[in-house]
Design an enzyme around this catalytic site. Sequence first.
Site, mmCIF file in Angstrom:
data_model
loop_
_atom_site.group_PDB
_atom_site.id
_atom_site.type_symbol
_atom_site.label_atom_id
_atom_site.label_comp_id
_atom_site.label_asym_id
_atom_site.label_seq_id
_atom_site.Cartn_x
_atom_site.Cartn_y
_atom_site.Cartn_z
ATOM 1 N N GLY A 89 0.809 -1.222 0.000
ATOM 2 C CA GLY A 89 0.000 0.000 0.000
ATOM 3 C C GLY A 89 0.835 1.261 0.000
ATOM 4 O O GLY A 89 2.069 1.220 0.093
ATOM 5 N N ASP A 182 -9.165 10.038 10.254
ATOM 6 C CA ASP A 182 -9.934 11.191 10.736
ATOM 7 C C ASP A 182 -11.428 10.955 10.569
ATOM 8 O O ASP A 182 -12.267 11.597 11.216
ATOM 9 C CB ASP A 182 -9.528 12.441 9.953
ATOM 10 C CG ASP A 182 -9.837 12.305 8.454
ATOM 11 O OD1 ASP A 182 -9.493 11.243 7.876
ATOM 12 O OD2 ASP A 182 -10.439 13.212 7.863
ATOM 13 N N TYR A 209 -16.917 2.409 6.350
ATOM 14 C CA TYR A 209 -15.454 2.469 6.467
ATOM 15 C C TYR A 209 -15.048 3.005 7.838
ATOM 16 O O TYR A 209 -14.239 2.394 8.547
ATOM 17 C CB TYR A 209 -14.868 3.364 5.365
ATOM 18 C CG TYR A 209 -13.425 3.750 5.587
ATOM 19 C CD1 TYR A 209 -13.078 5.047 5.994
ATOM 20 C CD2 TYR A 209 -12.398 2.824 5.416
ATOM 21 C CE1 TYR A 209 -11.763 5.401 6.216
ATOM 22 C CE2 TYR A 209 -11.068 3.167 5.622
ATOM 23 C CZ TYR A 209 -10.760 4.468 6.034
ATOM 24 O OH TYR A 209 -9.445 4.817 6.267
#
Length: 379
Positions: A89, A182, A209
């Site tokens: 990633g 966040d 998510y």
Amino acid sequence: MQAEPPDQSFCSAKDSHFGETSHLILSPSGVICFAAYDDFYRVMNSRCAERSHAFLTLSMAVSPEKTVGSLLKVFVPMVESVAILGGQGQLAFELQCLLAPDSGRSLSILGREDLDVTKAAQVDAVLSGIHPQIVINCAAQTQVDVAESTSENTFAINATGAGHVGRWCAANRAKLVYISTDHVFGQAIDRAHARPWRETDEPQPVSVYSRSKLAGEQATLEACPHSIVVRTCGLYGERPAKGKGNFVQTMLRLAQQRPVLKVVDDQWCTPSSAKDVAQAICSLLDDPEPFDPTTNLTSRIWHITNTGSTTWAQLAREIFSLQGFTTEVIPITTAEFNAPAHRPGYSVLDTSRFTQRYGELPSWKEALATYLQMLQRSE
Ligand SMILES: NC(=O)C1=CN([C@@H]2O[C@H](COP(=O)(O)OP(=O)(O)OC[C@H]3O[C@@H](n4cnc5c(N)ncnc54)[C@H](OP(=O)(O)O)[C@@H]3O)[C@@H](O)[C@H]2O)C=CC1
Ligand SMILES: Cc1cn([C@H]2C[C@H](O)[C@@H](COP(=O)(O)OP(=O)(O)O[C@H]3O[C@@H](C)C(=O)[C@@H](O)[C@H]3O)O2)c(=O)[nH]c1=O
């Protein structure tokens, strides 16, 4: 075992475990010699004993002013090994650049095909084969809109998988870093009355998510006493994720296709350089205190972003301005963009706890300029 002949291409790295006065000197062959200090032997003995490493003590006539060559008194294998999960990633790429072998650690980069965090038996088998002292869990389903229709898979990766990793780390006394977002602060609050969110504030996730990431934080902190959570935002790195890319490169790509772009202007946050965030994570790894198991759960959460805040529309304008593009940005609302997943109206993170201890990251504008210059150099 005959000690290796000293060669002069050593680099010196302060080792925070032994305070400011001691130095670890790393030889290219991956062993570590040192300017001897009595406590070094005590701790190193116990460390190597823990890992059943050979701890070879040669003669001990040591004094700090001697040259590196004569200081080759103790050879120890690498004192710390790091495993990065989600290794293909964006953030993992930046971490591996910073944690390369010459940093005094050995490194295992584990992509999904090497270690699938949803498979508990594989997590145990692969990590037990490597026995890392530090695990950085960058594995995640990061496509926020896709997550809305793949809740089970998203939670399996971001939450349940995090628990599997946390349990292995707890059982093997490994330090663990879980990367979070966040987006756990989903509440759309009035910008005029907003203040950056602190680690002690109650999260209010508003998407699959963000709920899965909050669950991953909790699974990590509860499973592993030597774990910390790093919340960050809007990462853009040199190697964007396969499926998701990153906002900066998406804007650059779309600007090649369209003279006018519509971008939301009512989500306040701090999109951040993955390289800067990776550097900050390395600061935490070099300090034993954050991993102290006696601290309470929220003290093990760290907010790390570049400084300042912006909206995605303002960020897009800054990108095009720095690039000299004439692309027009039309500000729209989140409702007008009409994406499947809700997103926070205000998710600026208060990073003061990190910056007071380790120093500030660059501003989001500086970080963006540095990133765009890097992209231009790599073209
Ligand atoms: N990107 C961002 O803006 C932000 C990201 N974060 C968090 O930071 C972390 C890293 O983000 P980022 O580097 O951008 O994400 P990427 O999407 O670039 O990388 C995530 C990696 O996890 C891998 N992965 C997915 N499922 C599994 C699995 N079951 N087992 C092992 N690996 C898996 C992916 O592999 P594959 O490619 O095969 O799917 C991918 O390589 C994540 O935890 C994310 O939630 C936090 C805030 C902002
Ligand atoms: C591409 C595009 C996006 N947008 C909006 C969508 C979204 O609200 C915002 C950001 O778009 P992105 O696709 O980058 O964003 P998004 O998926 O919201 O990014 C999030 O990713 C996860 C992994 C995180 O953890 C968060 O910190 C955050 O970075 O911009 C536009 O308004 N116009 C556009 O052309």
